[in-house]
Scaffold this active site. Sequence first.
Site, PDB file in Angstrom:
ATOM      1  N   TRP A 154       0.865  -1.195   0.000  1.00 17.26           N
ATOM      2  CA  TRP A 154       0.000   0.000   0.000  1.00 17.26           C
ATOM      3  C   TRP A 154       0.889   1.229   0.000  1.00 17.26           C
ATOM      4  O   TRP A 154       1.928   1.264   0.680  1.00 17.26           O
ATOM      5  CB  TRP A 154      -0.884   0.018   1.245  1.00 17.26           C
ATOM      6  N   ASP A 166       1.239   3.494   3.422  1.00 18.57           N
ATOM      7  CA  ASP A 166       1.791   2.564   4.413  1.00 18.57           C
ATOM      8  C   ASP A 166       3.290   2.380   4.188  1.00 18.57           C
ATOM      9  O   ASP A 166       4.108   2.444   5.109  1.00 18.57           O
ATOM     10  CB  ASP A 166       1.131   1.184   4.311  1.00 18.57           C
ATOM     11  N   TYR A 211      -7.561 -11.060   0.015  1.00 17.10           N
ATOM     12  CA  TYR A 211      -7.994  -9.669  -0.093  1.00 17.10           C
ATOM     13  C   TYR A 211      -8.991  -9.479  -1.237  1.00 17.10           C
ATOM     14  O   TYR A 211      -8.820 -10.022  -2.316  1.00 17.10           O
ATOM     15  CB  TYR A 211      -6.779  -8.751  -0.341  1.00 17.10           C
ATOM     16  N   GLN A 238      -3.130   7.540  -3.269  1.00 19.74           N
ATOM     17  CA  GLN A 238      -3.305   7.743  -1.828  1.00 19.74           C
ATOM     18  C   GLN A 238      -2.537   9.004  -1.423  1.00 19.74           C
ATOM     19  O   GLN A 238      -1.730   9.518  -2.210  1.00 19.74           O
ATOM     20  CB  GLN A 238      -2.777   6.520  -1.048  1.00 19.74           C
ATOM     21  N   ASP A 295     -10.901   5.805   4.801  1.00 19.51           N
ATOM     22  CA  ASP A 295     -11.927   5.170   3.971  1.00 19.51           C
ATOM     23  C   ASP A 295     -13.380   5.477   4.313  1.00 19.51           C
ATOM     24  O   ASP A 295     -14.146   5.865   3.465  1.00 19.51           O
ATOM     25  CB  ASP A 295     -11.755   3.647   4.024  1.00 19.51           C
ATOM     26  N   TRP A 349     -12.349   4.647  10.490  1.00 21.95           N
ATOM     27  CA  TRP A 349     -12.089   6.087  10.426  1.00 21.95           C
ATOM     28  C   TRP A 349     -13.253   6.916  10.962  1.00 21.95           C
ATOM     29  O   TRP A 349     -13.319   8.114  10.736  1.00 21.95           O
ATOM     30  CB  TRP A 349     -11.749   6.503   8.992  1.00 21.95           C
ATOM     31  N   GLU A 392      -3.716  -1.791  14.308  1.00 24.65           N
ATOM     32  CA  GLU A 392      -3.916  -0.886  13.174  1.00 24.65           C
ATOM     33  C   GLU A 392      -4.388   0.488  13.666  1.00 24.65           C
ATOM     34  O   GLU A 392      -3.931   1.520  13.200  1.00 24.65           O
ATOM     35  CB  GLU A 392      -4.960  -1.513  12.243  1.00 24.65           C
TER      36      GLU A 392
HETATM   37  C1  DGY Z   1      -9.218  -1.629   2.410  1.00 23.24           C
HETATM   38  O1  DGY Z   1      -9.381  -2.541   1.616  1.00 23.24           O
HETATM   39  O2  DGY Z   1      -9.799  -1.571   3.510  1.00 23.24           O
HETATM   40  C2  DGY Z   1      -8.238  -0.588   2.113  1.00 23.24           C
HETATM   41  O3  DGY Z   1      -8.200   0.410   3.095  1.00 23.24           O
HETATM   42  C3  DGY Z   1      -8.356   0.008   0.765  1.00 23.24           C
HETATM   43  O4  DGY Z   1      -7.274   0.835   0.595  1.00 23.24           O
END
Ligand code: DGY
Length: 422
Positions: free
Chosen positions: A37, A40, A85, A106, A162, A345, A388
């Site tokens: 990412w 990150d 993912y 980003q 997000d 968030w 996180e």
């Molecule tokens: C997610 O998949 O949650 C990510 O934050 C996308 O960037």
Amino acid sequence: MDDLTIRTHDEIARDILRRNDRGGHTIPTSGLYPYQWNWDSVFVSLGLATFDRERAWRELDTLFEAQWPDGMIPHIIFRADDPSYFPGPSVWQANNGPLASSGITQPPVAASAILELAREEPERARPYVTKLDAWHNWFHEARDPDGLGVIAVTHPWESGRDNLPDWDAPGDSINVKDVGGYSRRDTDLVGAEMRPRKEDYDRYIALVRFGAERQWNQRRISAESPFFVADPGTTAILLRAERDLEALAQLLDEPSIGATKRIASLEAGFDRLWNPEAGNYCALDLRTGKHAEASTSAGFLALYAGITDRKPKLVEQLAAFDHAVGRLVPSYDPRSSLFDHRRYWRGPVWAHVNFMIARGLLDIGEESWANRLRGDTAALIRDAGFSEYFSPVTGEGCGGGTFSWTAAIWLAWGLGEVEVLD
Ligand code: DGY
């Protein structure tokens, strides 16, 4: 014997970065985020630089390997398909760059990190000047086509924040009717109450399909997307990055970059984000002209960007956040009915955001607030681990565990040196 060894937090942080290393790039955490990412990786480079400078540069090299011909650096780089993912490369269908990637970007923190590394190794930074210049220029062309001096995001993921409530109203016009069936993976790995809701995901996926249908032609996306929202976070981070790129170019005696003009544009435009009712810089829906209604942690990044006209008001807001929850800095106004202290968030504290806000506070001489943020971040990590994100209400660690940017911020910010107060 090994099991009985007590490790320091510095050692654990370094270990997390090593374990999340996938050979030249670092994943945020295994399972939940198995790829590289963008922002990150940049924070990771700052953490790596505290113990392995060559590996820190390599992290940045691998990120920039994915730069598109138009200058954009994508938000996710897919080096191999990983079914843990969703949405992966086959959903994004973004083949516009040298590597499979997502089709959005980003927040551009890279110039600021590169300037920091360049102070010791200037020559290593030289190849980055033109690449950063191209990426920053892309932001102005693709995300501020009308030259308003504020930078839009075309997807909530592009902001890096997000599921912020700021994206709720602008997202109402996204057509989710044809989004079709899909299967989320994130909620198999993390409690659903800490992740975006189904209605948010429908919008995220609809916007991915919208971009893919336009082959990620950014001009068409900025002209036609239902979601085009000026973001105080991205705008502030870009403004800081432009200033840092200018400083980098001066350090290296590389004169021909466009940062000066772009800085003037952002400085002139920034106040469009001021929402007097919220008393902070807020997202601005460029399709409707409406501001988001409440303060977020991103508003404080104005100070990080060198926008200081309204500093007393911002410090007052920070004090109000503190009064409401006692752990800084919640990502969303804790006095709002939409505040949700564990949901990603919509309330939690994030170490990398605190790091940037504290820098801005130091720049305006607010040393005690900056120290307060450093102390809160250290205490959260010490008590709850390298999560996180963290609840500002309970201090609980939320989301993914053994998280790279939390470990990186621990190291880069020297949090091991923060005194423990009982
Ligand atoms: C997610 O998949 O949650 C990510 O934050 C996308 O960037």
